[in-house]
Design a protein around this motif. Structure first.
Motif, PDB file in Angstrom:
ATOM      1  N   SER A  24     -50.567  32.104   5.885  1.00 19.23           N
ATOM      2  CA  SER A  24     -49.934  30.794   6.034  1.00 19.23           C
ATOM      3  C   SER A  24     -50.671  29.786   5.158  1.00 19.23           C
ATOM      4  O   SER A  24     -51.848  29.973   4.827  1.00 19.23           O
ATOM      5  CB  SER A  24     -49.939  30.326   7.489  1.00 19.23           C
ATOM      6  N   LYS A  74     -50.682  25.298   4.323  1.00 18.03           N
ATOM      7  CA  LYS A  74     -50.164  23.958   4.601  1.00 18.03           C
ATOM      8  C   LYS A  74     -49.822  23.291   3.285  1.00 18.03           C
ATOM      9  O   LYS A  74     -50.693  22.937   2.491  1.00 18.03           O
ATOM     10  CB  LYS A  74     -51.199  23.137   5.369  1.00 18.03           C
ATOM     11  N   THR A  94     -46.709  20.591   5.794  1.00 12.64           N
ATOM     12  CA  THR A  94     -45.953  21.552   6.599  1.00 12.64           C
ATOM     13  C   THR A  94     -46.551  22.943   6.439  1.00 12.64           C
ATOM     14  O   THR A  94     -46.803  23.383   5.317  1.00 12.64           O
ATOM     15  CB  THR A  94     -44.472  21.567   6.175  1.00 12.64           C
ATOM     16  N   HIS A  95     -46.770  23.630   7.555  1.00 12.00           N
ATOM     17  CA  HIS A  95     -47.331  24.980   7.527  1.00 12.00           C
ATOM     18  C   HIS A  95     -46.228  25.986   7.199  1.00 12.00           C
ATOM     19  O   HIS A  95     -45.249  26.111   7.938  1.00 12.00           O
ATOM     20  CB  HIS A  95     -47.969  25.323   8.872  1.00 12.00           C
ATOM     21  N   THR A 150     -46.471  28.215  13.866  1.00 16.06           N
ATOM     22  CA  THR A 150     -47.738  27.599  13.453  1.00 16.06           C
ATOM     23  C   THR A 150     -47.541  26.117  13.177  1.00 16.06           C
ATOM     24  O   THR A 150     -48.359  25.276  13.577  1.00 16.06           O
ATOM     25  CB  THR A 150     -48.286  28.293  12.194  1.00 16.06           C
ATOM     26  N   ASN A 151     -46.447  25.786  12.512  1.00 13.84           N
ATOM     27  CA  ASN A 151     -46.178  24.387  12.175  1.00 13.84           C
ATOM     28  C   ASN A 151     -45.904  23.560  13.421  1.00 13.84           C
ATOM     29  O   ASN A 151     -46.470  22.470  13.597  1.00 13.84           O
ATOM     30  CB  ASN A 151     -44.983  24.321  11.223  1.00 13.84           C
ATOM     31  N   THR A 152     -45.042  24.055  14.310  1.00 10.13           N
ATOM     32  CA  THR A 152     -44.708  23.285  15.512  1.00 10.13           C
ATOM     33  C   THR A 152     -45.911  23.159  16.441  1.00 10.13           C
ATOM     34  O   THR A 152     -46.096  22.105  17.068  1.00 10.13           O
ATOM     35  CB  THR A 152     -43.537  23.933  16.263  1.00 10.13           C
ATOM     36  N   SER A 153     -46.738  24.188  16.528  1.00  8.92           N
ATOM     37  CA  SER A 153     -47.941  24.101  17.367  1.00  8.92           C
ATOM     38  C   SER A 153     -48.867  23.007  16.868  1.00  8.92           C
ATOM     39  O   SER A 153     -49.449  22.255  17.661  1.00  8.92           O
ATOM     40  CB  SER A 153     -48.678  25.440  17.372  1.00  8.92           C
ATOM     41  N   SER A 154     -48.992  22.908  15.549  1.00  5.94           N
ATOM     42  CA  SER A 154     -49.831  21.859  14.969  1.00  5.94           C
ATOM     43  C   SER A 154     -49.268  20.477  15.262  1.00  5.94           C
ATOM     44  O   SER A 154     -50.011  19.549  15.623  1.00  5.94           O
ATOM     45  CB  SER A 154     -49.947  22.080  13.458  1.00  5.94           C
ATOM     46  N   LEU A 155     -47.945  20.330  15.144  1.00  7.10           N
ATOM     47  CA  LEU A 155     -47.317  19.030  15.398  1.00  7.10           C
ATOM     48  C   LEU A 155     -47.429  18.637  16.868  1.00  7.10           C
ATOM     49  O   LEU A 155     -47.700  17.483  17.194  1.00  7.10           O
ATOM     50  CB  LEU A 155     -45.850  19.071  14.980  1.00  7.10           C
ATOM     51  N   LYS A 187     -49.703  19.593  18.998  1.00  8.12           N
ATOM     52  CA  LYS A 187     -51.101  19.253  19.285  1.00  8.12           C
ATOM     53  C   LYS A 187     -51.416  17.821  18.853  1.00  8.12           C
ATOM     54  O   LYS A 187     -52.042  17.054  19.603  1.00  8.12           O
ATOM     55  CB  LYS A 187     -52.029  20.237  18.570  1.00  8.12           C
ATOM     56  N   LYS A 188     -50.968  17.443  17.661  1.00  7.90           N
ATOM     57  CA  LYS A 188     -51.198  16.077  17.189  1.00  7.90           C
ATOM     58  C   LYS A 188     -50.490  15.063  18.087  1.00  7.90           C
ATOM     59  O   LYS A 188     -51.037  14.005  18.411  1.00  7.90           O
ATOM     60  CB  LYS A 188     -50.696  15.942  15.747  1.00  7.90           C
TER      61      LYS A 188
END
Length: 337
Positions: free
Chosen positions: A184, A186, A190-191, A200-205, A207-208
């Motif tokens: 992966s 970024k 966007t991941h 991976t992308n939605t988990s990061s968003l 979390k933020k």
């Protein structure tokens, strides 16, 4: 995220079919490496008038610079290379400097946004010769234009959805050094993963967004009005959750969509105001962007929207749920504005 970023990401994902290799290029001090004389020549080739070119050259050359720490200042030096970082004009000048960095093979695409560059090669019959030649051509172009490729930070993702995969993928080499393959990366916030999934992308968003919910609760405890809470949510939390949402939301898993919507419901309980669902935001932005492309005949994707009532052919749900087929479908089902 601004529309140029969304278009760049949409183009990148749209390009990929069953087998592709993506090279995410990292430059060493890209803005500082621009040679004004070369830029001046390229501006002339693009048709910029002489007065404007002289003004730009005067802006870029003989620039005094020093470093201050507290009350102590370093010796002043004069710079004649590079474009000033932090200046509004610099990314535009850099884009003009790299305008002639184009793919030499039709199966390849070079995506550029300022100094963020990605090379995408569509691989057919397990033959990646054109892609490898493209990478070497890019390295040669960089050498001719005083741009240094940072191979250690350059990464590659290989997307391979073929049922019967061929031999193992040999690594790409730049300047004698192998490029690291990753699962992966970024890119433009966007991941992107090798299986084009978006967990991976939605988990990061998510979390933020959860981190910012703390500040929303703090504002609520201090008895700020609902209007202020709503503005804070739209600017600080929703902007995170919906970053490039038109690119990735269509192919999100059910679990990812529920995780995103849970953040919205939590914010709704805090603000005690109705908030738009992520799916509604995505639909609105897709339509808005599609209408913008439809009205702009110079847009590279304009041809996809000319035949308004003809849907794009798609063989996979992954492609069908991506931005361009989704946008055409929305246009066909929406009355004219």
């Amino acid at each position: 995220m601004q529309s140029p970023l969304r278009c760049t990401l949409c183009s990148l994902i749209w390009t990929i079919t069953t087998h592709a290799r993506m090279l995410f290029v990292d430059f060493s001090s890209a803005f500082n490496s621009v040679i004004p004389s070369k830029l001046n020549t390229k501006l002339g080739d693009l048709g910029f008038n002489t007065s404007l070119r002289h003004w730009i050259m005067d802006f870029l050359t003989n620039r005094p610079q020093y470093v201050r720490s507290g009350h102590t200042c370093s010796t002043t030096i004069t710079l004649n290379t590079g474009v000033p970082q932090g200046c509004v004009l610099s990314p535009f000048l850099y884009s003009l400097f790299t305008h002639d960095c184009r793919p030499v093979h039709g199966s390849n695409t070079i995506i550029k946004f300022a100094d963020d560059t990605a090379v995408i090669g569509l691989i057919s019959n397990n033959d990646d010769t054109a892609y490898r030649e493209e990478v070497q051509h890019l390295a040669a172009w960089c050498a001719d234009n005083n741009l240094l490729l940072n191979t250690s930070k350059t990464k590659e993702i290989i997307v391979d959805f073929r049922r019967e995969r061929g031999s193992t993928h040999n690594p790409i080499h730049i300047n004698g050094m192998a490029v690291e393959r990753v699962s992966s990366f970024k890119f433009l916030g966007t991941h992107i993963t090798e299986d084009l999934s978006w967990s991976t992308n939605t988990s990061s968003l998510v979390k933020k967004a959860h981190q910012r919910l703390f500040f929303l609760r703090t504002l609520k405890r201090h008895h700020l009005s609902s209007a202020v809470l709503m503005n804070f949510y739209r600017c600080v939390i929703e902007s995170i959750l919906t970053s490039s949402v038109s690119v990735w939301y269509g192919n999100c898993s059910v679990a990812d969509r529920k995780a995103l919507q849970r953040v919205v419901k939590t914010a709704q309980r805090i603000t005690r105001c109705p908030l738009p669902a992520i799916e509604d935001v995505q639909r609105t932005r897709c339509l808005r962007r599609a209408h913008g492309i439809l009205k702009d005949s110079s847009h590279p994707a304009h041809r996809l929207f000319i035949l308004r009532f003809r849907s794009l052919r798609t063989r996979t749900s992954r492609l069908r749920n991506s931005f361009f087929p989704r946008a055409v479908s929305l246009l066909n089902s929406t009355p004219e504005l």
